[in-house]
Design a protein around this motif. Structure first.
Motif, PDB file in Angstrom:
ATOM      1  N   ASP A  81       0.838  -1.204   0.000  1.00 26.01           N
ATOM      2  CA  ASP A  81       0.000   0.000   0.000  1.00 26.01           C
ATOM      3  C   ASP A  81       0.873   1.254   0.000  1.00 26.01           C
ATOM      4  O   ASP A  81       0.635   2.214  -0.756  1.00 26.01           O
ATOM      5  CB  ASP A  81      -0.892  -0.027   1.243  1.00 26.01           C
ATOM      6  N   SER A  82       1.903   1.248   0.849  1.00 21.88           N
ATOM      7  CA  SER A  82       2.820   2.394   0.902  1.00 21.88           C
ATOM      8  C   SER A  82       3.570   2.551  -0.418  1.00 21.88           C
ATOM      9  O   SER A  82       3.802   3.686  -0.891  1.00 21.88           O
ATOM     10  CB  SER A  82       3.817   2.204   2.051  1.00 21.88           C
ATOM     11  N   HIS A  83       3.930   1.409  -0.997  1.00 26.48           N
ATOM     12  CA  HIS A  83       4.664   1.452  -2.270  1.00 26.48           C
ATOM     13  C   HIS A  83       3.791   2.032  -3.375  1.00 26.48           C
ATOM     14  O   HIS A  83       4.269   2.837  -4.199  1.00 26.48           O
ATOM     15  CB  HIS A  83       5.122   0.050  -2.634  1.00 26.48           C
ATOM     16  N   LEU A  84       2.528   1.653  -3.378  1.00 24.02           N
ATOM     17  CA  LEU A  84       1.611   2.179  -4.392  1.00 24.02           C
ATOM     18  C   LEU A  84       1.420   3.690  -4.216  1.00 24.02           C
ATOM     19  O   LEU A  84       1.346   4.442  -5.203  1.00 24.02           O
ATOM     20  CB  LEU A  84       0.258   1.464  -4.316  1.00 24.02           C
ATOM     21  N   THR A  85       1.339   4.116  -2.981  1.00 23.04           N
ATOM     22  CA  THR A  85       1.206   5.551  -2.701  1.00 23.04           C
ATOM     23  C   THR A  85       2.423   6.299  -3.227  1.00 23.04           C
ATOM     24  O   THR A  85       2.304   7.381  -3.823  1.00 23.04           O
ATOM     25  CB  THR A  85       1.072   5.793  -1.190  1.00 23.04           C
ATOM     26  N   ASN A  86       3.581   5.708  -3.043  1.00 25.14           N
ATOM     27  CA  ASN A  86       4.819   6.322  -3.542  1.00 25.14           C
ATOM     28  C   ASN A  86       4.827   6.382  -5.069  1.00 25.14           C
ATOM     29  O   ASN A  86       5.271   7.387  -5.667  1.00 25.14           O
ATOM     30  CB  ASN A  86       6.016   5.529  -3.038  1.00 25.14           C
ATOM     31  N   LEU A  87       4.334   5.308  -5.708  1.00 27.32           N
ATOM     32  CA  LEU A  87       4.279   5.287  -7.166  1.00 27.32           C
ATOM     33  C   LEU A  87       3.307   6.334  -7.697  1.00 27.32           C
ATOM     34  O   LEU A  87       3.542   6.960  -8.749  1.00 27.32           O
ATOM     35  CB  LEU A  87       3.863   3.892  -7.672  1.00 27.32           C
ATOM     36  N   GLU A  88       2.199   6.500  -6.942  1.00 29.67           N
ATOM     37  CA  GLU A  88       1.195   7.468  -7.390  1.00 29.67           C
ATOM     38  C   GLU A  88       1.747   8.902  -7.358  1.00 29.67           C
ATOM     39  O   GLU A  88       1.356   9.747  -8.174  1.00 29.67           O
ATOM     40  CB  GLU A  88      -0.048   7.355  -6.483  1.00 29.67           C
ATOM     41  N   THR A  89       2.675   9.156  -6.445  1.00 25.61           N
ATOM     42  CA  THR A  89       3.298  10.483  -6.422  1.00 25.61           C
ATOM     43  C   THR A  89       4.175  10.692  -7.648  1.00 25.61           C
ATOM     44  O   THR A  89       4.496  11.831  -8.001  1.00 25.61           O
ATOM     45  CB  THR A  89       4.158  10.670  -5.160  1.00 25.61           C
ATOM     46  N   LYS A  90       4.540   9.560  -8.257  1.00 23.41           N
ATOM     47  CA  LYS A  90       5.371   9.629  -9.457  1.00 23.41           C
ATOM     48  C   LYS A  90       4.536   9.479 -10.730  1.00 23.41           C
ATOM     49  O   LYS A  90       5.062   9.187 -11.796  1.00 23.41           O
ATOM     50  CB  LYS A  90       6.431   8.534  -9.421  1.00 23.41           C
ATOM     51  N   LYS A  91       3.235   9.661 -10.559  1.00 23.80           N
ATOM     52  CA  LYS A  91       2.315   9.623 -11.683  1.00 23.80           C
ATOM     53  C   LYS A  91       2.244   8.244 -12.331  1.00 23.80           C
ATOM     54  O   LYS A  91       2.032   8.127 -13.540  1.00 23.80           O
ATOM     55  CB  LYS A  91       2.714  10.666 -12.744  1.00 23.80           C
ATOM     56  N   VAL A  92       2.404   7.203 -11.554  1.00 29.14           N
ATOM     57  CA  VAL A  92       2.293   5.838 -12.087  1.00 29.14           C
ATOM     58  C   VAL A  92       0.862   5.367 -11.916  1.00 29.14           C
ATOM     59  O   VAL A  92       0.230   5.579 -10.859  1.00 29.14           O
ATOM     60  CB  VAL A  92       3.260   4.889 -11.368  1.00 29.14           C
ATOM     61  N   ASP A  93       0.330   4.691 -12.948  1.00 31.96           N
ATOM     62  CA  ASP A  93      -1.036   4.189 -12.897  1.00 31.96           C
ATOM     63  C   ASP A  93      -1.097   2.976 -11.958  1.00 31.96           C
ATOM     64  O   ASP A  93      -0.494   1.935 -12.227  1.00 31.96           O
ATOM     65  CB  ASP A  93      -1.482   3.794 -14.308  1.00 31.96           C
ATOM     66  N   THR A  94      -1.827   3.097 -10.873  1.00 33.03           N
ATOM     67  CA  THR A  94      -1.930   2.002  -9.886  1.00 33.03           C
ATOM     68  C   THR A  94      -3.376   1.534  -9.677  1.00 33.03           C
ATOM     69  O   THR A  94      -3.683   0.886  -8.672  1.00 33.03           O
ATOM     70  CB  THR A  94      -1.368   2.465  -8.521  1.00 33.03           C
ATOM     71  N   ILE A  95      -4.243   1.849 -10.604  1.00 32.78           N
ATOM     72  CA  ILE A  95      -5.664   1.510 -10.437  1.00 32.78           C
ATOM     73  C   ILE A  95      -5.863  -0.005 -10.299  1.00 32.78           C
ATOM     74  O   ILE A  95      -6.549  -0.477  -9.384  1.00 32.78           O
ATOM     75  CB  ILE A  95      -6.485   2.040 -11.629  1.00 32.78           C
ATOM     76  N   GLU A  96      -5.257  -0.775 -11.194  1.00 30.88           N
ATOM     77  CA  GLU A  96      -5.397  -2.235 -11.145  1.00 30.88           C
ATOM     78  C   GLU A  96      -4.778  -2.798  -9.864  1.00 30.88           C
ATOM     79  O   GLU A  96      -5.373  -3.652  -9.190  1.00 30.88           O
ATOM     80  CB  GLU A  96      -4.724  -2.876 -12.356  1.00 30.88           C
ATOM     81  N   ALA A  97      -3.600  -2.291  -9.508  1.00 25.64           N
ATOM     82  CA  ALA A  97      -2.919  -2.769  -8.305  1.00 25.64           C
ATOM     83  C   ALA A  97      -3.743  -2.461  -7.058  1.00 25.64           C
ATOM     84  O   ALA A  97      -3.847  -3.285  -6.130  1.00 25.64           O
ATOM     85  CB  ALA A  97      -1.542  -2.133  -8.200  1.00 25.64           C
ATOM     86  N   ARG A  98      -4.357  -1.269  -7.028  1.00 25.10           N
ATOM     87  CA  ARG A  98      -5.179  -0.891  -5.887  1.00 25.10           C
ATOM     88  C   ARG A  98      -6.387  -1.840  -5.747  1.00 25.10           C
ATOM     89  O   ARG A  98      -6.741  -2.261  -4.644  1.00 25.10           O
ATOM     90  CB  ARG A  98      -5.682   0.543  -6.045  1.00 25.10           C
ATOM     91  N   ALA A  99      -7.000  -2.164  -6.858  1.00 26.51           N
ATOM     92  CA  ALA A  99      -8.162  -3.051  -6.843  1.00 26.51           C
ATOM     93  C   ALA A  99      -7.772  -4.439  -6.317  1.00 26.51           C
ATOM     94  O   ALA A  99      -8.492  -5.041  -5.506  1.00 26.51           O
ATOM     95  CB  ALA A  99      -8.757  -3.162  -8.244  1.00 26.51           C
TER      96      ALA A  99
END
Length: 216
Positions: free
Chosen positions: A121-139
């Motif tokens: 979850d923390s890693h995805l948040t970090n990726l989102e700050t870098k404008k990485v698409d995490t929609i599938e990973a979040r689901a």
């Protein structure tokens, strides 16, 4: 028993002596012979009384033997029941210890998976700050976290179900419920692991940043 045999021997000697007295009376005078016969008659009565006493003693001895036999039977049954109860207690102790270890392993596994989910979850948040698409990973992560909670709820049910089964008369049948909960918990933990792997796999190619437009 030896005392009874001694009494019987004495009675036998008396019978022989009085039988001899009867034979001897045939050679005596009428008066003396009458006295001897009277004595013999009295002896016959005594002998019959003695016989009755012997019968009573034999019957009493038989009853005592039966009582001893019944008492030993009861003692054996009590001993067998004590052994059975002791074995049952030892068996329950072993099962309880085994179930405790299994619950600890399940809790440890759930904790590790939950820790991994939080890190992802923390890693995805970090990726989102870098404008990485995490929609599938979040689901996929939501699915994994939901399964983690299901596993934790299942683990909580194991202990009370086990305690109830250990107190059941038909313990083997009662443990069917425990086995079902354990099997369901194991499967849920496997599903959580698989879901977290899916999350990881979904973000590997996710280095593709979300599309941005450059000013003209």
């Amino acid at each position: 028993m030896i005392k009874n045999m001694s009494q019987i021997t004495k009675i036998g000697l008396l019978v022989v002596l009085f039988a001899g007295s009867i034979a001897y009376a045939e050679n005596l005078s009428p008066t003396t012979a009458k006295q001897v016969r009277a004595t013999a008659t009295s002896t016959s009565q005594v002998r019959e009384e003695v016989r009755n006493e012997i019968r009573q003693m034999v019957a009493s001895t038989t009853d005592k033997i039966k009582e001893l036999r019944d008492e030993r039977k009861v003692q054996m049954e009590q001993k067998l029941q004590e052994i059975k109860n002791k074995y049952q207690e030892q068996r329950q102790t072993r099962i309880a210890a085994y179930m405790e270890k299994m619950i600890n392993r399940f809790n440890a596994a759930a904790t590790r998976l939950e820790t991994l989910a939080n890190r992802l979850d923390s890693h995805l948040t970090n990726l989102e700050t870098k404008k990485v698409d995490t929609i599938e990973a979040r689901a996929l992560l939501v699915i994994a976290k939901t399964k983690i909670q299901v596993a934790k709820d299942s683990i909580i049910l194991i202990q009370p179900t086990t305690d109830s089964a250990l107190q059941s008369i038909d313990m083997k049948a009662a443990f069917d419920s425990v086995k079902q909960i354990i099997a369901a918990t194991q499967q849920t933990l496997k599903d959580v692991h698989a879901a977290l792997v899916d999350v990881i796999n979904s973000i590997k190619p996710g280095l593709n940043k979300t599309a941005t437009t450059t000013p003209s």
